[in-house]
Design an enzyme around this catalytic site. Sequence first.
Site, mmCIF file in Angstrom:
data_model
loop_
_atom_site.group_PDB
_atom_site.id
_atom_site.type_symbol
_atom_site.label_atom_id
_atom_site.label_comp_id
_atom_site.label_asym_id
_atom_site.label_seq_id
_atom_site.Cartn_x
_atom_site.Cartn_y
_atom_site.Cartn_z
ATOM 1 N N GLY A 145 -39.039 -30.589 74.586
ATOM 2 C CA GLY A 145 -38.934 -32.031 74.829
ATOM 3 C C GLY A 145 -39.308 -32.406 76.255
ATOM 4 C CD GLU A 180 -33.556 -29.624 78.251
ATOM 5 O OE1 GLU A 180 -33.412 -30.332 77.248
ATOM 6 O OE2 GLU A 180 -34.394 -28.697 78.300
HETATM 7 O O1 5RP Z 1 -35.452 -28.100 75.419
HETATM 8 C C1 5RP Z 1 -35.407 -29.173 74.878
HETATM 9 C C2 5RP Z 1 -35.914 -30.405 75.497
HETATM 10 O O2 5RP Z 1 -36.561 -30.132 76.721
HETATM 11 C C3 5RP Z 1 -34.778 -29.298 73.542
HETATM 12 O O3 5RP Z 1 -33.472 -28.854 73.604
HETATM 13 C C4 5RP Z 1 -35.535 -28.469 72.558
HETATM 14 O O4 5RP Z 1 -36.892 -28.886 72.590
HETATM 15 C C5 5RP Z 1 -34.975 -28.598 71.149
HETATM 16 O O5 5RP Z 1 -35.191 -29.879 70.678
HETATM 17 P P1 5RP Z 1 -34.793 -30.294 69.202
HETATM 18 O O6 5RP Z 1 -33.319 -30.309 69.129
HETATM 19 O O7 5RP Z 1 -35.413 -31.673 69.042
HETATM 20 O O8 5RP Z 1 -35.416 -29.287 68.256
#
Ligand code: 5RP
Length: 231
Positions: free
Chosen positions: A99, A105
């Site tokens: 994301g 994060e």
């Molecule tokens: O690392 C992330 C965002 O940077 C998300 O936690 C990861 O992409 C998982 O996303 P989703 O819950 O939509 O599968």
Amino acid sequence: MDPRTLKIKAAAEALTYVKDGMRLGIGTGSTAEEFVRLLAEKVAAGLDVIGVPTSERTAALCQELGVKLTTLEETPVLDLTIDGADEIGPELALIKGGGGALLREKIVAAASAQMVVIADESKNVDTLGRFPLPIEVNRFGLAATTIAIEKAASDLDLSGSITLRMTGGEAFVTDGGHLILDASFGRIPDTRALSSALHAIPGVVEHGLFLGLARVAILAGADGIRTRTQP
Ligand SMILES: O=C(CO)[C@H](O)[C@H](O)COP(=O)(O)O
């Protein structure tokens, strides 16, 4: 069971880790958003928590739903971070950043006493790397940084395409104003070696390998909830 139901089940289980008065790190992505929705219901019912969002997107959702927010400047030590992941491997090593929020994060997870990851079972893997590894880079020197990443990967016998993440015909820009390279290595047997090699490249801001951060992974599957822990 449809994917959204699995995400809601994992998010609901994660709520059992949240206690009154906690300072939370609040993740990004569709699974983390389900957690925010459930958390907001508890807050409306009287739960007193405060959260640091890991993205502008998460901040907007929290504000809309009435979850109280703070910053790491005001609240530099957190009790618990709840976040999703793109892959969950051995020893709860993670790939994150699908994301695009990996930098915040990782900072938020590192500031937390505990990180709990929520996902559906499909994210659990024997070896990380099937999901392209997001690498956040400075705009300056993009071509040189890409070559340096290729060289570092090759020194570790890793190869595969490294592509600039795009959105709507333009380069994707992170909340921090950086770009993302997605590295399709296929398998990453030695995550620690790759992590160190990437950190040694000046144009790399951060990468999506989360090593030694997650203590609990809540995995929702057709047969129910499974919890993996890492001491
Ligand atoms: O690392 C992330 C965002 O940077 C998300 O936690 C990861 O992409 C998982 O996303 P989703 O819950 O939509 O599968």
